[in-house]
Scaffold this motif. Structure first.
Motif, PDB file in Angstrom:
ATOM      1  N   GLU A 142     -10.262  -5.612   7.107  1.00  0.00           N
ATOM      2  CA  GLU A 142      -8.791  -5.375   7.335  1.00  0.00           C
ATOM      3  C   GLU A 142      -8.057  -6.804   7.516  1.00  0.00           C
ATOM      4  N   GLN A 143      -8.772  -7.390   8.154  1.00  0.00           N
ATOM      5  CA  GLN A 143      -8.074  -8.800   8.648  1.00  0.00           C
ATOM      6  C   GLN A 143      -7.907  -9.712   7.394  1.00  0.00           C
ATOM      7  N   LEU A 144      -9.196  -9.777   6.718  1.00  0.00           N
ATOM      8  CA  LEU A 144      -9.067 -10.646   5.500  1.00  0.00           C
ATOM      9  C   LEU A 144      -8.340  -9.904   4.320  1.00  0.00           C
ATOM     10  N   VAL A 145      -8.165  -8.829   4.045  1.00  0.00           N
ATOM     11  CA  VAL A 145      -7.391  -8.217   3.164  1.00  0.00           C
ATOM     12  C   VAL A 145      -5.652  -8.613   3.614  1.00  0.00           C
ATOM     13  N   ASP A 146      -5.419  -8.376   4.897  1.00  0.00           N
ATOM     14  CA  ASP A 146      -4.222  -8.557   5.477  1.00  0.00           C
ATOM     15  C   ASP A 146      -3.703 -10.054   5.293  1.00  0.00           C
ATOM     16  N   LEU A 147      -4.548 -10.887   5.610  1.00  0.00           N
ATOM     17  CA  LEU A 147      -4.392 -12.165   5.649  1.00  0.00           C
ATOM     18  C   LEU A 147      -4.236 -12.744   4.136  1.00  0.00           C
ATOM     19  N   ASN A 148      -5.010 -12.209   3.212  1.00  0.00           N
ATOM     20  CA  ASN A 148      -5.163 -12.706   1.944  1.00  0.00           C
ATOM     21  C   ASN A 148      -4.201 -11.827   0.939  1.00  0.00           C
ATOM     22  N   ASN A 149      -3.281 -11.040   1.612  1.00  0.00           N
ATOM     23  CA  ASN A 149      -2.595 -10.007   0.670  1.00  0.00           C
ATOM     24  C   ASN A 149      -1.770 -10.798  -0.451  1.00  0.00           C
ATOM     25  N   GLU A 150      -1.011 -11.883  -0.013  1.00  0.00           N
ATOM     26  CA  GLU A 150      -0.271 -12.354  -1.324  1.00  0.00           C
ATOM     27  C   GLU A 150      -1.076 -13.186  -2.208  1.00  0.00           C
ATOM     28  N   ALA A 151      -2.426 -13.375  -2.234  1.00  0.00           N
ATOM     29  CA  ALA A 151      -3.224 -14.157  -3.219  1.00  0.00           C
ATOM     30  C   ALA A 151      -3.581 -13.297  -4.095  1.00  0.00           C
ATOM     31  N   SER A 152      -3.370 -11.925  -3.857  1.00  0.00           N
ATOM     32  CA  SER A 152      -3.644 -10.735  -4.834  1.00  0.00           C
ATOM     33  C   SER A 152      -2.716 -10.635  -6.143  1.00  0.00           C
ATOM     34  N   ARG A 153      -3.172 -10.305  -7.253  1.00  0.00           N
ATOM     35  CA  ARG A 153      -2.482  -9.930  -8.323  1.00  0.00           C
ATOM     36  C   ARG A 153      -1.536  -9.084  -8.229  1.00  0.00           C
ATOM     37  N   VAL A 154      -1.812  -8.112  -7.209  1.00  0.00           N
ATOM     38  CA  VAL A 154      -1.129  -6.927  -6.830  1.00  0.00           C
ATOM     39  C   VAL A 154      -0.878  -6.550  -5.436  1.00  0.00           C
ATOM     40  N   PRO A 155      -0.099  -7.510  -4.945  1.00  0.00           N
ATOM     41  CA  PRO A 155      -0.072  -7.420  -3.230  1.00  0.00           C
ATOM     42  C   PRO A 155       0.338  -5.800  -2.931  1.00  0.00           C
ATOM     43  N   LEU A 156      -0.184  -5.531  -1.762  1.00  0.00           N
ATOM     44  CA  LEU A 156       0.018  -4.353  -0.851  1.00  0.00           C
ATOM     45  C   LEU A 156       1.614  -4.515  -0.542  1.00  0.00           C
ATOM     46  N   ARG A 157       2.629  -3.564  -0.978  1.00  0.00           N
ATOM     47  CA  ARG A 157       3.892  -3.435  -0.583  1.00  0.00           C
ATOM     48  C   ARG A 157       4.206  -1.980  -0.187  1.00  0.00           C
ATOM     49  N   ALA A 158       3.379  -1.566   0.409  1.00  0.00           N
ATOM     50  CA  ALA A 158       3.705   0.072   0.960  1.00  0.00           C
ATOM     51  C   ALA A 158       5.128   0.037   1.644  1.00  0.00           C
ATOM     52  N   GLU A 159       5.120  -0.918   2.543  1.00  0.00           N
ATOM     53  CA  GLU A 159       6.502  -0.622   3.383  1.00  0.00           C
ATOM     54  C   GLU A 159       7.617  -0.807   2.733  1.00  0.00           C
ATOM     55  N   ASP A 160       7.887  -1.748   1.796  1.00  0.00           N
ATOM     56  CA  ASP A 160       8.946  -2.053   0.907  1.00  0.00           C
ATOM     57  C   ASP A 160       9.034  -0.751  -0.016  1.00  0.00           C
ATOM     58  N   ALA A 161       8.001  -0.374  -0.643  1.00  0.00           N
ATOM     59  CA  ALA A 161       8.072   0.912  -1.560  1.00  0.00           C
ATOM     60  C   ALA A 161       8.766   2.102  -0.832  1.00  0.00           C
ATOM     61  N   LEU A 162       8.190   2.277   0.478  1.00  0.00           N
ATOM     62  CA  LEU A 162       8.269   3.582   1.064  1.00  0.00           C
ATOM     63  C   LEU A 162       9.679   3.316   1.808  1.00  0.00           C
ATOM     64  N   GLU A 163      10.167   2.155   2.178  1.00  0.00           N
ATOM     65  CA  GLU A 163      11.488   2.102   2.936  1.00  0.00           C
ATOM     66  C   GLU A 163      12.502   2.369   1.821  1.00  0.00           C
ATOM     67  N   HIS A 164      12.240   1.959   0.502  1.00  0.00           N
ATOM     68  CA  HIS A 164      13.068   2.096  -0.716  1.00  0.00           C
ATOM     69  C   HIS A 164      13.374   4.003  -0.742  1.00  0.00           C
ATOM     70  N   LEU A 165      12.148   4.446  -0.513  1.00  0.00           N
ATOM     71  CA  LEU A 165      12.164   6.074  -0.772  1.00  0.00           C
ATOM     72  C   LEU A 165      13.061   6.483   0.472  1.00  0.00           C
ATOM     73  N   GLY A 166      13.067   5.721   1.595  1.00  0.00           N
ATOM     74  CA  GLY A 166      14.013   6.132   2.821  1.00  0.00           C
ATOM     75  C   GLY A 166      13.187   6.812   3.579  1.00  0.00           C
ATOM     76  N   ARG A 167      11.761   6.667   3.537  1.00  0.00           N
ATOM     77  CA  ARG A 167      10.811   7.456   4.404  1.00  0.00           C
ATOM     78  C   ARG A 167       9.585   6.837   4.840  1.00  0.00           C
ATOM     79  N   LEU A 168       9.622   6.081   5.706  1.00  0.00           N
ATOM     80  CA  LEU A 168       8.251   5.363   6.052  1.00  0.00           C
ATOM     81  C   LEU A 168       7.609   6.350   6.712  1.00  0.00           C
ATOM     82  N   SER A 169       6.188   6.349   6.467  1.00  0.00           N
ATOM     83  CA  SER A 169       5.196   7.211   6.923  1.00  0.00           C
ATOM     84  C   SER A 169       3.819   6.845   6.718  1.00  0.00           C
TER      85      SER A 169
END
Length: 169
Positions: A142-169
């Motif tokens: 979990e630590q490695l994935v989190d710290l290297n997220n930006e190096a991914s071709r497709v970084p995890l952006r769950a918070e941004d996506a869910l915020e746009h939907l208007g419902r964080l969960s």
């Protein structure tokens, strides 16, 4: 006198983090496919179904961000899930070009029925380790994935996506 170019040994390859991660990914997919064979579902399809169940009305772009899977390939995943009648696409009220994704009854039933198989696959991945080592491995991953997220071709952006939907969960 010619320069000696260092050569990599197979031992160096076999012990490299990238090689080990790739091998574990192969093993993880194989175990998932074996345990979930009766359901004809891939790990990415499973993740997409869980995300759609958790966030009904999500669009494909945001789904891509929530499961960290590239948008172009996700299109074929969505098509397969729709063909299997596990999800349905409905046009958005504000823009008919945007299709929103919803789990069908058969998709919800599949997720309920597949859970014991998914749990077995996950357990088998870690089974060779002692319980304390399992916890340590997962925490470090979990630590490695989190710290290297930006190096991914497709970084995890769950918070941004869910915020746009208007419902964080």
């Amino acid at each position: 006198m010619p320069n000696k170019v260092p050569t990599a040994s197979m031992d160096a390859v076999y012990s490299a983090p990238g090689y080990l991660f790739r091998r574990m990914q192969q093993i993880a997919v194989a175990l998932f496919m074996e345990e979930c064979r009766a359901f004809d579902l891939t790990p990415v399809q499973y993740a997409a179904l869980v995300a759609i169940r958790s966030h009904p009305g999500i669009d494909a772009t945001r789904l891509s961000a929530v499961i960290a899977f590239d948008r172009s390939t996700l299109g074929s995943v969505i098509e397969r899930l729709e063909a299997k009648t596990f999800i349905e696409r409905k046009p958005a009220a504000e823009d008919k070009r945007v299709k929103l994704l919803y789990l069908t009854r058969s998709g919800a039933a599949l997720l309920r029925d597949i859970m014991p198989s998914v749990d077995r696959a996950q357990a088998r991945m870690l089974e060779p380790l002692k319980p304390a080592d399992r916890k340590t491995l997962l925490a470090l991953l979990e630590q490695l994935v989190d710290l290297n997220n930006e190096a991914s071709r497709v970084p995890l952006r769950a918070e941004d996506a869910l915020e746009h939907l208007g419902r964080l969960s």
